[in-house]
Design an enzyme around this catalytic site. Structure first.
Site, PDB file in Angstrom:
ATOM      1  N   GLU A  47      45.900  34.750  42.222  1.00 18.67           N
ATOM      2  CA  GLU A  47      45.394  33.432  42.307  1.00 18.67           C
ATOM      3  C   GLU A  47      45.471  31.755  43.072  1.00 18.67           C
ATOM      4  OE1 GLU A  47      45.100  32.066  38.263  1.00 18.67           O
ATOM      5  OE2 GLU A  47      42.747  31.322  38.912  1.00 18.67           O
ATOM      6  N   ASN A 111      36.716  28.866  43.060  1.00 19.37           N
ATOM      7  CA  ASN A 111      37.825  29.872  42.727  1.00 19.37           C
ATOM      8  C   ASN A 111      38.244  31.468  43.574  1.00 19.37           C
ATOM      9  OD1 ASN A 111      40.509  30.836  41.588  1.00 19.37           O
ATOM     10  ND2 ASN A 111      40.607  29.963  39.934  1.00 19.37           N
ATOM     11  N   LYS A 128      35.355  33.465  40.790  1.00 18.55           N
ATOM     12  CA  LYS A 128      35.745  34.366  39.454  1.00 18.55           C
ATOM     13  C   LYS A 128      34.804  33.443  38.363  1.00 18.55           C
ATOM     14  CE  LYS A 128      39.695  31.904  36.235  1.00 18.55           C
ATOM     15  NZ  LYS A 128      40.930  31.095  36.418  1.00 18.55           N
ATOM     16  N   GLU A 147      40.735  23.614  36.018  1.00 20.33           N
ATOM     17  CA  GLU A 147      39.684  24.196  36.340  1.00 20.33           C
ATOM     18  C   GLU A 147      37.980  23.784  36.040  1.00 20.33           C
ATOM     19  OE1 GLU A 147      40.955  28.702  37.878  1.00 20.33           O
ATOM     20  OE2 GLU A 147      41.771  28.800  35.753  1.00 20.33           O
ATOM     21  N   CYS A 173      42.585  35.769  37.277  1.00 14.82           N
ATOM     22  CA  CYS A 173      43.005  35.696  36.166  1.00 14.82           C
ATOM     23  C   CYS A 173      42.303  35.546  34.897  1.00 14.82           C
ATOM     24  CB  CYS A 173      43.634  34.072  36.144  1.00 14.82           C
ATOM     25  SG  CYS A 173      45.237  33.924  35.085  1.00 14.82           S
ATOM     26  N   ASN A 198      47.377  32.925  37.861  1.00 17.31           N
ATOM     27  CA  ASN A 198      48.299  31.681  37.381  1.00 17.31           C
ATOM     28  C   ASN A 198      48.105  31.499  36.107  1.00 17.31           C
ATOM     29  OD1 ASN A 198      49.415  30.077  40.231  1.00 17.31           O
ATOM     30  ND2 ASN A 198      47.154  31.704  40.734  1.00 17.31           N
TER      31      ASN A 198
HETATM   32  N1  CDV Z   1      44.327  30.596  35.694  1.00 19.08           N
HETATM   33  C1  CDV Z   1      43.834  30.727  34.714  1.00 19.08           C
HETATM   34  O1  CDV Z   1      42.860  31.127  34.402  1.00 19.08           O
HETATM   35  N2  CDV Z   1      44.830  31.022  33.612  1.00 19.08           N
HETATM   36  C2  CDV Z   1      44.425  31.159  32.336  1.00 19.08           C
HETATM   37  C3  CDV Z   1      45.076  30.020  31.540  1.00 19.08           C
HETATM   38  C4  CDV Z   1      44.965  28.796  31.165  1.00 19.08           C
HETATM   39  C5  CDV Z   1      44.683  30.528  30.195  1.00 19.08           C
HETATM   40  C6  CDV Z   1      45.029  32.035  31.739  1.00 19.08           C
HETATM   41  O2  CDV Z   1      43.873  33.157  31.758  1.00 19.08           O
HETATM   42  O3  CDV Z   1      45.501  32.848  32.666  1.00 19.08           O
END
Ligand code: CDV
Length: 315
Positions: A47, A111, A128, A147, A173, A198
């Site tokens: 990501e 994203n 996303k 975000e 993510c 991330n």
């Molecule tokens: N980049 C993300 O989506 N990170 C989230 C954190 C903030 C919980 C994740 O689900 O890993």
């Protein structure tokens, strides 16, 4: 005909705030060349793979953050990656921030991940869906996770594309934590899901979860793979980036839920597995034969209700 896709999860270590796109693309090319040596058909980057994870900082005027977003893909900075991947006949999946402007001047910030075939053609761009974190500056946190300030949630949901000789889907993510993500793609016959992430090791709303980050990461992707009979490729930007330690542990999961390969460092590292897409049918044609065994008529809450509605108290 065998349908083996050799996939490389191209984990990245930290990207500094000051690092230019050119410096980062050089690192992506280094991993691409490792992938060539390993016989990969497809390389998956994390990501926001072109920049540092900028939602950790607040700016009062969001246009001051415009420089973190791409406005076209490919562009001058990423063209060398597109060119070299096509020359080598390797496809790739790249995460980045995208800023689009509609004809009426409305600006969108997404994203995204773009999937590119082995001939250099773009298969699709996924936005996303589940946007975590917070909308407002919260100065009491050791770092921000803005975000929800920097990105709109996708209105499109989870697509699946015919690519690499099979059916490929994407998630980004936080999407990987939600069972609906996998099932939406499972119902389109997905065989491989690509996911960049991330994940800071510190979760400010409940620090009790900090030591469980690796466990939860493995738990959700392994179970999502098994319950939908699909491969899942999870790729981190790990290590300590601008003072924020983040989970590495990139891994490739089989339709059985087993871990086929896993990163051993928290820096730039290629994790490789040969994925025979025909393995998926062992699960989707038996235990998880959706057509035979699912009961959508009794799952009505899944699409009619967002939050919890408790049963009425007994009288
Ligand atoms: N980049 C993300 O989506 N990170 C989230 C954190 C903030 C919980 C994740 O689900 O890993």
């Amino acid at each position: 005909m065998t349908r083996v896709v050799t996939v490389g999860a191209a984990q990245l270590g930290p990207i500094a705030r000051r690092d230019s796109r050119d410096v980062v693309v050089e690192r992506l090319l280094g991993l691409l060349h490792e992938a060539e040596a390993a016989g990969c058909d497809l390389v998956v980057y994390p990501e926001l793979a072109l920049t540092t994870f900028f939602p950790r900082w607040h700016v009062a005027d969001i246009t001051e953050a415009d420089h973190w977003y791409e406005t076209a893909m490919p562009n001058a900075a990423t063209q060398p990656l597109f060119d070299e991947a096509a020359r080598l006949g390797i496809g790739f999946c790249l995460g980045y921030a995208l800023r689009e402007t509609d004809a009426d001047g409305t600006v969108h910030r997404w994203n995204v991940q773009t999937l590119v075939e082995r001939d250099g053609s773009i298969v699709g761009t996924f936005k996303k869906v589940h946007i975590p974190g917070h909308e407002e500056h919260e100065p009491h946190r050791p770092f921000q996770h803005l975000e929800r300030y920097y990105f709109e949630p996708s209105p499109d949901g989870f697509g699946v594309w015919e690519a690499f000789g099979g059916r490929v889907g994407m998630m980004i993510c936080n999407d990987r934590r939600w069972p609906e993500t996998y099932r939406e793609m499972g119902l389109q016959g997905v065989e491989m899901i690509l996911c960049g992430y991330n994940t800071p090791l510190h979760y400010a709303p409940d620090p009790g979860q900090d030591p469980l980050q690796g466990f939860h990461n493995q738990l959700v992707m392994s179970s999502g793979a098994y319950q939908n009979g699909t491969f899942v490729v999870g790729v981190a930007k790990g290590g300590e980036e601008e003072g924020v330690p983040s989970l590495a542990e990139s891994a490739i999961f089989a339709p059985s839920g087993e871990t086929l390969a896993k990163a051993t460092t928290d820096g730039d590292e290629l994790v490789v597995a040969e994925c025979d897409l025909d393995w998926c049918a062992n699960y989707t044609g038996t235990l998880f034969d959706f057509d035979r065994y699912r009961r959508p008529e009794v799952y009505t809450r899944l699409t009619t209700q967002r939050g919890v509605r408790r049963p009425a108290a007994a009288t």
